[in-house]
Structure formats: C-alpha cells, structure tokens
Motif scaffolding. Structure first.
Motif, PDB file in Angstrom:
ATOM      1  N   UNK B 173       0.881  -1.176   0.005  1.00 26.24           N
ATOM      2  CA  UNK B 173       0.048   0.108   0.072  1.00 26.24           C
ATOM      3  C   UNK B 173       0.840   1.319   0.029  1.00 26.24           C
ATOM      4  N   UNK B 174       1.717   1.200   0.858  1.00 30.76           N
ATOM      5  CA  UNK B 174       2.760   2.405   1.003  1.00 30.76           C
ATOM      6  C   UNK B 174       3.540   2.482  -0.226  1.00 30.76           C
ATOM      7  N   UNK B 175       4.197   1.522  -0.861  1.00 29.76           N
ATOM      8  CA  UNK B 175       4.784   1.628  -1.864  1.00 29.76           C
ATOM      9  C   UNK B 175       4.012   2.168  -3.169  1.00 29.76           C
ATOM     10  N   UNK B 176       2.428   1.890  -3.243  1.00 30.86           N
ATOM     11  CA  UNK B 176       1.733   2.371  -4.182  1.00 30.86           C
ATOM     12  C   UNK B 176       1.713   4.062  -3.961  1.00 30.86           C
ATOM     13  N   UNK B 177       1.532   4.272  -2.693  1.00 34.51           N
ATOM     14  CA  UNK B 177       1.320   5.891  -2.345  1.00 34.51           C
ATOM     15  C   UNK B 177       2.594   6.658  -2.843  1.00 34.51           C
ATOM     16  N   UNK B 178       3.624   5.938  -2.446  1.00 29.65           N
ATOM     17  CA  UNK B 178       4.874   6.716  -2.730  1.00 29.65           C
ATOM     18  C   UNK B 178       5.664   6.426  -4.238  1.00 29.65           C
ATOM     19  N   UNK B 179       4.893   5.535  -4.698  1.00 29.49           N
ATOM     20  CA  UNK B 179       5.567   4.587  -6.018  1.00 29.49           C
ATOM     21  C   UNK B 179       6.859   4.597  -5.992  1.00 29.49           C
ATOM     22  N   UNK B 180       7.235   3.878  -4.561  1.00 31.35           N
ATOM     23  CA  UNK B 180       8.710   3.460  -4.291  1.00 31.35           C
ATOM     24  C   UNK B 180       8.800   1.981  -3.911  1.00 31.35           C
ATOM     25  N   UNK B 181      10.112   1.575  -3.844  1.00 35.62           N
ATOM     26  CA  UNK B 181      10.492   0.238  -3.305  1.00 35.62           C
ATOM     27  C   UNK B 181      10.744   0.242  -1.906  1.00 35.62           C
ATOM     28  N   UNK B 182      10.989   1.639  -1.226  1.00 34.04           N
ATOM     29  CA  UNK B 182      11.660   1.532   0.096  1.00 34.04           C
ATOM     30  C   UNK B 182      10.623   0.655   1.197  1.00 34.04           C
ATOM     31  N   UNK B 183       9.267   0.559   0.839  1.00 36.22           N
ATOM     32  CA  UNK B 183       8.600  -0.058   1.723  1.00 36.22           C
ATOM     33  C   UNK B 183       8.814  -1.677   1.653  1.00 36.22           C
ATOM     34  N   UNK B 184       8.900  -2.045   0.580  1.00 36.70           N
ATOM     35  CA  UNK B 184       9.113  -3.547   0.120  1.00 36.70           C
ATOM     36  C   UNK B 184      10.665  -3.700   0.725  1.00 36.70           C
ATOM     37  N   UNK B 185      11.558  -2.951   0.566  1.00 35.17           N
ATOM     38  CA  UNK B 185      12.844  -3.319   1.286  1.00 35.17           C
ATOM     39  C   UNK B 185      12.957  -3.215   2.963  1.00 35.17           C
ATOM     40  N   UNK B 186      12.118  -2.517   3.320  1.00 33.17           N
ATOM     41  CA  UNK B 186      12.083  -2.721   4.703  1.00 33.17           C
ATOM     42  C   UNK B 186      11.170  -3.800   5.461  1.00 33.17           C
ATOM     43  N   UNK B 187      10.364  -4.055   4.471  1.00 32.58           N
ATOM     44  CA  UNK B 187       9.438  -5.647   4.987  1.00 32.58           C
ATOM     45  C   UNK B 187      10.462  -6.608   4.874  1.00 32.58           C
ATOM     46  N   UNK B 188      11.366  -6.624   3.780  1.00 31.74           N
ATOM     47  CA  UNK B 188      11.871  -8.033   3.669  1.00 31.74           C
ATOM     48  C   UNK B 188      13.091  -7.829   4.405  1.00 31.74           C
ATOM     49  N   UNK B 189      13.856  -6.802   4.980  1.00 26.92           N
ATOM     50  CA  UNK B 189      15.199  -6.651   5.592  1.00 26.92           C
ATOM     51  C   UNK B 189      14.649  -6.479   7.286  1.00 26.92           C
TER      52      UNK B 189
END
Lengths: 203, 203
Positions: B173-189
C-alpha cells in the motif's frame, strides 16, 4: 474562481465526503450524492472545489486532522512512557474501528489503494499525510529508545515508524475483509511489540 | 442460464477484468470496457457471469491462482531451508510489483479496501483467498520452527502467517502511495525477519 464566503457549506461538503468515501469509496460516490447529503445544490460544489480529486485531497486532510486532534495528544502525554503511548494510540484507533464493526477500514488506506495516477492531487496529499504520520510515531519512538541522540528521530526511527503504520494498515485491511477484530489484536499483541524490540524497548 | 461453450471468451473476459481492475479498481471500470478489452460483444458478458460482483470473485480467483502457480513452488522447494523459501517468495512478489513500477499495488489488497457489503460474493471469496494464503505461509513456518509438532501448522503459525501477509499488504500500500520500493525493502529486511523471530528462526 472567487472563494465562497460560507464556511458552513464547506464543512457540510467535507463531512458528507468523509462519510460517503469512507463507507463506499471514491469512485462509487458521485458529486450529486455528496451535495445531497450535505444539503446543498449540486452546482455549489464547484464554487468550493475545482474537481472531485481536489475535494478528495481536502477530505483526506480533514480525516487526518481529526485523528491528530482526537488521538495525537496520547503520543505526547508526558505522564506515560513513550512505548505505552504508542500502544495506547493504536488501541484508540482500534476502538474507532470497532465502532464501525471493523467493516470500513481506514479512509487513508482505502483511498491509497483506490486512487490512481489520474488523482494526482489527492494521491500526493496522501503521501504527505503518511509522511506526517510516520514523523509523529518516529518522534515518540525516538523518546522511547535508549539512544544517544537525545530523542531526535533518525532515519532508523522513521523507517520503523513507517513499518508500524504499514503493519497497522495491513491489519485494518484484513479486519475489513473478515469483519473481525482478530487482526487488530494480533497487531497490538505481537507485530507492534516485535517491531518495538528494534529500538530496544519492550511493551 | 445455460453454461456457454466457449472457454476462450471466458479466458479473455477474466484477463481483461484482471488487468483493468488491477490498474483502475472495481468501481472505475464498467462492463462495456471489460468486454471491449476482451474483444467480445457487451451482451455476452451476462452469458458467462450473472453480475460484475460474481465476475470480480472469478477475477480474484484467477489472480490468486496465478500467484500460486508462479510462486507457490518456492514455498515447498525441499532444497531450500523453509525460512529462505519465505524470503524468496516475498522477493518474487516484490519483483512482480517492480515490473509495475510499484504503482498498482496488490489486486487482492486493492479490492479488499474497495469492495463493500454490496459485493458479498467477491468479498467472501477474498476472505477465503486470504485464508488460503495464510495456510500456505503457515505450512512453511511450521517446517521452519524448532517445534515438537512435526511441522504441522498451529494456531500460532497461522496467526504469524497472517501477520506476515498483513505487514506485506501494508508495505505494498505504502509503496503504491509513494511509488517507491522502500517499503518493500524494509519489509524484507526488518519486518519479516522480526516476525520470523517469533518461531525462533532467523533469516
């Protein structure tokens, strides 16, 4: 266009928009329904907002301002340890959702996943609100951690704040699908404490 | 109504629905647009689906089946330790989202927050899919933990699986709002490893 003089009409439109968008979403609700609910003529909408998209940005602001006004003080209450404040803040949001039978979700999350690139203004507002929310949580986290940075939020606390909010929004989503409080409870008792461990504090 | 004999039309409708709902949502897309995209006459839609709501349930099934077919084998690969499989599974989903510029979110999450009580059939299907997803993750978690239950998923692993999925959906959701991979990276790490700690395993 000249700014209209009647703030009560503006208030009524925002109230109607917030209720209707929260219950049914952005695309399912038409402007006529908003003006009917607000009790104003349809034509007056465009004296206040140039588009439904600009209106949605204002509705999001109003929703967020309401959360900050109602629950924001929990996060800065000096009589409660910072970690307890964070838990109490999300418990308060859980009570808000319980009042709606867990059926409506969070207006911010709902519009986050419904608005598209066509809704640039509302989407950018949403990104800004999510950032404000992260900063608010990060400020509390910074006070909670045993760090040498004197309670100032860092990239680490801001990232952690974002993860807490993201886990929360996912729980609200599942709660809406199942119309159940179970995801809220597991967020409060497991996900949130596990993330808080990252700043070396326990609930 | 008699079941129509042309499976290719059904496939075209489902493909069109999946693409359009994912890009723009359920309410923003009309049946005419779906049939136009599928290259079939509008009237034929109702030979295959009694309503847009019933159709949405079938589209959700198709989306989920695609995920299970493409990425499901990662979760049961005996040559990889269970925890590594979980990370690899979410890395694969991250790549799917990267291909879409992180702009579309997850179709399951998007519809979860857009469908209302009026969409009973699709909403129930979604609840069922979320449960299947939790079970799939829980089965892998059960093999990862040093437990005495011989790798059988328990209430604890199923709850943990749900929290992992909820954190993931919030990150998307946050990745969609910001059009960014940052939320994906912090989920994974961070988020995923912290939740996995709960079964006494580390990534």
């Amino acid at each position: 266009m000249p700014r209209p003089a009647n703030p009560l009409v503006r208030e009524s439109l925002l109230d109607a928009g917030m209720t209707l968008f929260h219950a049914r979403g952005f695309n399912a609700v038409g402007i006529k329904e908003i003006t009917d609910t607000a009790g104003v003529p349809k034509g007056s909408f465009y004296s206040y907002y140039s588009s439904k998209n600009v209106f949605a940005a204002a509705v999001l602001d109003r929703f967020w301002t309401g959360i900050v006004r109602h629950h924001g003080p929990i996060l800065t209450d000096p009589s409660t340890p910072p970690v307890r404040r964070l838990v109490a803040f999300f418990e308060a949001l859980t009570r808000d959702n319980a009042e709606r039978g867990f059926a409506l979700g969070c207006l911010l999350g709902n519009l986050a996943l419904e608005l598209s690139d066509d809704n640039g203004e509302a989407r950018l507002r949403l990104a800004n609100i999510m950032e404000q929310w992260s900063d608010l949580i990060a400020a509390c986290l910074a006070q909670a951690g045993n760090t040498a940075d004197d309670g100032v939020a860092t990239t680490e606390t801001t990232d952690l704040a974002s993860m807490i909010i993201e886990s929360w929004e996912g729980a609200v989503m599942r709660g809406r699908v199942d119309q159940s409080r179970a995801p809220y409870d597991r967020f409060l008792t497991v996900s949130l404490p596990r993330l808080l461990d990252a700043v070396g504090v326990s609930v």
